[in-house]
Design an enzyme around this catalytic site. Structure first.
Site, mmCIF file in Angstrom:
data_model
loop_
_atom_site.group_PDB
_atom_site.id
_atom_site.type_symbol
_atom_site.label_atom_id
_atom_site.label_comp_id
_atom_site.label_asym_id
_atom_site.label_seq_id
_atom_site.Cartn_x
_atom_site.Cartn_y
_atom_site.Cartn_z
ATOM 1 N N GLY A 356 -5.966 1.154 9.653
ATOM 2 C CA GLY A 356 -7.191 1.722 9.110
ATOM 3 C C GLY A 356 -7.772 0.838 8.036
ATOM 4 O O GLY A 356 -7.198 -0.191 7.655
ATOM 5 N N ASP A 473 -8.246 12.964 -6.206
ATOM 6 C CA ASP A 473 -8.829 12.597 -4.901
ATOM 7 C C ASP A 473 -8.110 13.327 -3.768
ATOM 8 O O ASP A 473 -7.750 12.725 -2.753
ATOM 9 C CB ASP A 473 -8.755 11.082 -4.685
#
Length: 665
Positions: A356, A473
């Site tokens: 990714g 986050d």
């Protein structure tokens, strides 16, 4: 005296006869080489300059050696490999080849060779420098592509549709030279072949026709022996002499060229792409001398300048990473292993398996010597003197919790920084929340168990360590799943460490991902920033896990469902169930428990939100025991004047309503 003269004369005559004899043999050998012919399979009259491997030594030229295997003519083009020879055109000086991996009447067959750099006598260009054959690029994409430039390989290369869906890759070919912008986002060129094929942009064709063109073959230009200079592999070549690729060798090459200017006016120059004879007149000598002077300055001056610039640049950037080295050396109890950059490259096989990519950099799959698989995050351009690196390492370097990803090691070497984690084979949670597939691998009960695991991981960060760790986050992309779908909190690049006694923390700017950021990071008068910011982010995550959709979505049938938390609150407040799918009674209770808990977590004021310890109790208890909170607000302007002073709001954007609408995406 006379006898000595006679003896000397006799030896001179013997040497002369030998020279003449050898010269005659050489000439005869050259003449004989043009008269040899041979055949192999469909290729008849193989003649000069070509020869077969087992032909007599005087036949043809060794540079043009072909082989005959099973009555098939082959040519070996290192490092690309062997090709079938279809036609030799002596008039046009071309040879047509076919890749042995291709099969007739089987469009699923693909080329096995990758056309690489070719040295003489073969070239992909004609005399004018234009490509003879057309490149065909094999492309893989993560999403379907609708482009006139791409030719879909289905059904040839994508015969099994179920495997295609499982791999989530789509295969295409691009015919012609790859220009800037031709490669779509999410696509990569995997293979290259050559063919005699051409069609205008926008013209519809099929992969079957492309495969037929590949089966027909591609042409290479053949440079006849009298066109090329002597082969000096890895060296300069001038006037049929070779000079090494060194600075002294370069000047010897120039001296030889100057000598040719004055003597013959003709020089052979060798470079890695072309062998050409360039005719130079004596009148150009002053210009050549001036060019040599400039060349000498470039050879010595430019490298020194480049080296100086690189030195200054590295000094400036390496000094900016001193904070990282100071942090690592100051902590003698640091547990993760420190790897060198060469070890990182070896683990990842030179970064060939990419998992990714994001704003932080790229993630690659790697393997330790023990055989254990790892995920290696190669960090991109650092932020703020490398604090993103130190934040992530400092927060999870000593953490050992079943619901927090394990840091195996790290790399800090010059400008290269990497983090080595346990490999999570089931990727991240977002791939299961937003999927449109009917056969979901995660049931409602499993999604509930994952939410409990995430809650326990966040509670551990807040209360289970010597220091309070605020993640800032929490979102589906940062929840990784192991082989048993156990959740692991990851990506601590925005995390902050605080004393457990500190209930309020100071931040100079909002941090996190829009849609999951707590409102107090935008609106200062709602309340101070604390661990309740992570509670809010978890609430938004929990709401998406329960609904299997984004909280804010315009792709819904009714406008009332655009912001899911408000719609869900109104439904439960009216005593209705959520109509989201075919769920049984037990699953409906699980969803209701998750949604009500999430509604408590996303309250506008931090003081109205529960702690993560309380959240775990709510998720683990009975849904009948849960009370409905007050209706959640989209932005502070909806709250009562006594709760917050509207005139003193300090938001990031000029329009507070717009800012909060974006964050609720």
């Amino acid at each position: 005296m006379g006898s000595r003269f006679f003896a000397l004369s006799r030896w001179v005559w013997i040497v002369a006869l030998l020279v003449v004899g050898l010269s005659g043999e050489t000439c005869n050998a050259k003449d004989d080489s043009t008269k040899c012919t041979s055949s192999c399979g469909n290729i008849h009259y193989i003649s000069y300059p070509f020869r077969l491997k087992h032909d007599p030594k005087h036949c043809g030229n060794v540079m043009y050696t072909l082989s005959c295997e099973n009555n098939i003519t082959l040519v070996d083009l290192p490092p690309s490999g062997k090709y079938y020879v279809q036609v030799i055109n002596y008039h046009n000086q071309t040879i047509r080849l076919v890749d042995p991996g291709l099969q007739n009447n089987n469009c699923s067959s693909m080329p096995q060779n990758f056309p690489r750099f070719l040295r003489d006598p073969y070239s992909v260009y004609n005399i004018s420098g234009y490509l003879i054959s057309t490149p065909v690029f094999y492309i893989k994409c993560s999403n379907p592509v609708n482009s006139s430039l791409y030719v879909d390989t289905a059904p040839c290369l994508n015969i099994d549709a179920s495997s295609l869906v499982q791999q989530k890759t789509y295969s295409y070919v691009k015919v012609g030279v790859m220009e800037v912008g031709d490669l779509n986002e999410g696509c990569s060129a995997e293979w290259l072949a050559l063919a005699l094929l051409s069609y205008p942009k926008g013209h519809n064709t099929s992969y079957e026709s492309v495969h037929s063109a590949l089966m027909y073959g591609f042409d290479l230009r053949v440079s006849w022996p009298d066109e090329i200079a002597p082969i000096c592999q890895g060296q300069w070549s001038s006037n049929l002499k070779c000079f090494p690729h060194t600075i002294p060798g370069f000047f010897r090459f120039l001296c030889e060229a100057i000598y040719v200017f004055f003597s013959r006016g003709r020089v052979y120059i060798d470079n890695p792409l072309w062998f050409r004879a360039i005719s130079i007149r004596r009148g150009w000598v002053p210009l050549i001398c001036f060019g040599l002077f400039l060349s000498a300055r470039l050879i010595f001056g430019v490298p020194c300048l480049i080296a100086f610039v690189i030195y200054k640049w590295r000094r400036r950037h390496l000094s900016s990473y001193s904070i990282i080295e100071d942090f690592l050396q100051s902590d003698n109890n640091f547990l993760p292993i420190r790897y060198s950059y060469s070890e990182i490259k070896k683990m990842t096989g030179k970064f060939k398996d990419k998992l990714g990519e994001g704003g932080y950099g790229s993630v690659f799959k790697g393997k330790l010597r023990s055989g254990r698989f790892v995920a290696i995050k190669l960090l991109g351009k650092p932020k703020g003197n490398g604090q993103d690196f130190t934040s992530e390492v400092a927060t999870i370097g000593r953490i050992h919790h079943v619901n927090v990803v394990q840091l195996v090691g790290y790399c800090v070497e010059g400008l290269n920084r990497a983090l080595v984690y346990d490999f999570m084979p089931n990727s991240s949670l977002d791939k299961y929340i937003y999927t449109k597939e009917e056969n979901m691998p995660l049931s409602c009960k499993k999604m509930y168990e994952i939410s409990l695991g995430v809650a326990r991981g966040i509670e551990y960060l807040h209360q289970g360590c010597d220091m309070q760790i605020l993640h800032f986050d929490i979102k589906p992309h940062n929840i990784l799943l192991d082989e048993n779908f156990n959740p692991k909190i990851s990506d601590f690049g925005l995390a902050k460490l605080y004393s457990v006694d500190n209930s309020i923390v100071s931040l100079t700017a909002a941090r996190g991902t829009m849609g999951y950021i707590a409102p107090e990071l935008f609106y200062k008068n709602i309340g101070g920033v604390s661990y309740k910011a992570d509670v809010y982010s978890f609430g938004m995550l929990l709401m998406e896990m329960a609904s299997r959709r984004k909280n804010f979505s315009s792709m819904v049938e009714r406008s009332s469902q655009t912001y899911f938390p408000l719609w869900a609150y109104d439904q439960y407040n009216k005593g209705n169930d959520l109509e989201m799918g075919d769920f049984n009674e037990e699953e409906k209770k699980i969803i209701k428990k998750m949604v009500i808990t999430a509604l408590w977590c996303i309250q506008m004021k931090p003081s109205d939100r529960p702690s993560m310890n309380k959240v775990i109790e709510m998720l683990g208890g009975d849904v009948e025991c849960l009370k409905m909170p007050i209706r959640p607000f989209l932005y502070p302007q909806e709250m009562h004047a006594g709760d917050v002073q509207e005139n003193n709001l300090n938001s990031i954007g000029s329009n507070g309503e717009l800012t909060w609408t974006l964050s609720a995406r």
